[in-house]
Design an enzyme around this catalytic site. Structure first.
Site, PDB file in Angstrom:
ATOM      1  N   ASP A   1       0.752  -1.261   0.123  1.00  0.00           N
ATOM      2  CA  ASP A   1      -0.019  -0.014  -0.146  1.00  0.00           C
ATOM      3  C   ASP A   1       0.973   1.229   0.156  1.00  0.00           C
ATOM      4  O   ASP A   1       1.975   1.196   0.240  1.00  0.00           O
ATOM      5  CB  ASP A   1      -0.970  -0.141   1.291  1.00  0.00           C
ATOM      6  CG  ASP A   1      -2.028   1.000   1.225  1.00  0.00           C
ATOM      7  OD1 ASP A   1      -2.373   0.872   0.193  1.00  0.00           O
ATOM      8  OD2 ASP A   1      -2.934   1.478   2.121  1.00  0.00           O
ATOM      9  N   GLU A   2       0.349   2.268  -0.338  1.00  0.00           N
ATOM     10  CA  GLU A   2       1.121   3.689  -0.493  1.00  0.00           C
ATOM     11  C   GLU A   2       2.325   3.356  -1.300  1.00  0.00           C
ATOM     12  O   GLU A   2       3.462   3.943  -1.138  1.00  0.00           O
ATOM     13  CB  GLU A   2       1.405   4.290   0.900  1.00  0.00           C
ATOM     14  CG  GLU A   2       0.285   4.263   1.962  1.00  0.00           C
ATOM     15  CD  GLU A   2      -0.703   5.504   1.383  1.00  0.00           C
ATOM     16  OE1 GLU A   2      -0.377   6.334   0.588  1.00  0.00           O
ATOM     17  OE2 GLU A   2      -1.665   5.784   2.189  1.00  0.00           O
TER      18      GLU A   2
HETATM   19  C1  LIG Z   1      -1.239  14.201  -3.918  1.00  0.00           C
HETATM   20  C2  LIG Z   1      -0.041  13.948  -2.897  1.00  0.00           C
HETATM   21  C3  LIG Z   1      -0.446  13.059  -1.589  1.00  0.00           C
HETATM   22  N1  LIG Z   1       0.585  12.972  -0.817  1.00  0.00           N
HETATM   23  C4  LIG Z   1       0.547  11.946   0.221  1.00  0.00           C
HETATM   24  C5  LIG Z   1      -0.940  11.943   1.079  1.00  0.00           C
HETATM   25  C6  LIG Z   1      -1.303  11.047   1.696  1.00  0.00           C
HETATM   26  O1  LIG Z   1      -0.508  10.617   2.960  1.00  0.00           O
HETATM   27  C7  LIG Z   1      -0.883  10.033   0.758  1.00  0.00           C
HETATM   28  C8  LIG Z   1      -1.858   9.262  -0.038  1.00  0.00           C
HETATM   29  O2  LIG Z   1      -2.785   8.658   0.779  1.00  0.00           O
HETATM   30  P1  LIG Z   1      -4.143   8.114   0.292  1.00  0.00           P
HETATM   31  O3  LIG Z   1      -4.279   6.995   1.017  1.00  0.00           O
HETATM   32  O4  LIG Z   1      -4.116   7.718  -1.260  1.00  0.00           O
HETATM   33  O5  LIG Z   1      -5.439   9.034   0.510  1.00  0.00           O
HETATM   34  O6  LIG Z   1       0.075  10.721  -0.255  1.00  0.00           O
HETATM   35  C9  LIG Z   1       1.891  13.541  -1.059  1.00  0.00           C
HETATM   36  O7  LIG Z   1       2.852  13.013  -0.160  1.00  0.00           O
HETATM   37  N2  LIG Z   1       2.290  14.223  -2.002  1.00  0.00           N
HETATM   38  C10 LIG Z   1       1.067  14.494  -2.875  1.00  0.00           C
HETATM   39  O8  LIG Z   1       1.534  15.303  -3.822  1.00  0.00           O
END
Ligand SMILES: Cc1cn([C@H]2C[C@H](O)[C@@H](COP(=O)(O)O)O2)c(=O)[nH]c1=O
Ligand code: ADP
Length: 216
Positions: A86-87
């Site tokens: 995930d992530e």
């Molecule tokens: C667009 C974007 C997102 N992020 C980070 C923010 C959240 O911690 C995750 C995405 O988590 P989800 O489970 O899909 O909601 O990504 C980031 O670091 N940078 C970005 O540009």
């Protein structure tokens, strides 16, 4: 044939929920999964969904070799019938290559979940490599919606509700943050291009320039 599948979508479209469902259905049938994650909002070593479900996971470090980790785990008598990552946007491209090798050399299915593009609508390096290597890219069926009602396809970063376009690519955060905090909002392409968030659309609608003129 084992596969590398990339489940991709915007933030808040149900990726982690699906990851937890896949894990639940397989473990209910006696299969053992290896769950990787990185920088989940719930904290280190957690895979969490906004629906309130959470499970333990292996927190991936910078430069960690995921193929070697799996081989080590199996050679010590551990089981891994499938892998969930995930992530996955936060993984390095070389770690995605290692996951592809897990599929090809160890015959293990790998299900990766992540957002494809960042707040500037640029690919994350890990997501780019997934698009390049995955056997399948699956877009989630439950669509997240822009404030205008159209399907949300882009992630905006916001401060006090206003979209920003400067900053580091990685800033862990959530949608629906209160004013002044760094947060995120999912938008359709049209409104992402125009930098028009729900808050700025509301402000524009209330502006005196667009208020109806009284006849008197
Ligand atoms: C667009 C974007 C997102 N992020 C980070 C923010 C959240 O911690 C995750 C995405 O988590 P989800 O489970 O899909 O909601 O990504 C980031 O670091 N940078 C970005 O540009
Ligand atoms: N209170 C709620 N009731 C029903 N569904 C909810 C609720 N809160 C969140 N959800 C669902 O959970 C989804 C977010 O799931 P999550 O797995 O955390 O998303 P992602 O990992 O893609 O960021 C939302 O799109 C919505 O469908």
């Amino acid at each position: 044939m084992p596969e590398l599948v990339f489940f991709s979508g915007t933030m808040d479209c149900g990726k982690s929920t699906l990851a937890l469902q896949i894990e639940h259905n397989r473990s209910a049938r006696g299969l053992a999964g290896m769950i990787f994650t990185r920088d989940d909002r719930a904290g280190e070593g957690k895979l969490s969904s906004r629906l309130g479900l959470v499970t333990d996971a292996v927190e991936v470090e910078d430069g960690q070799d995921l193929y070697a980790y799996l081989v080590d785990h199996l050679s010590q008598g551990g089981r891994a019938d499938y892998v969930i990552a995930d992530e996955a946007q936060f993984l390095g491209p070389e770690q995605i290559d290692q996951l592809a090798r897990v599929v090809d050399d160890l015959d293990i299915d790998v299900y990766a979940f992540g957002i494809t593009t960042d707040f500037r609508s640029k690919l994350f390096p890990g997501s780019q490599r997934l698009v390049e290597l995955a056997d399948r890219v699956e877009v989630l069926q439950v669509e997240a919606l822009c404030w205008c009602g159209a399907r949300a396809t882009h992630n905006a970063r916001t401060i006090g509700g206003e979209m920003v376009v400067e900053g580091a690519q990685v800033v862990v955060g959530d949608v629906d943050q209160s004013a002044d905090e760094v947060g995120y909002e999912v938008l359709c392409r049209r409104h992402h291009r125009r930098r028009m968030t729900a808050a700025s659309a509301r402000a524009a609608a209330l502006s005196p320039d667009v208020l109806p003129v009284s006849p008197s």
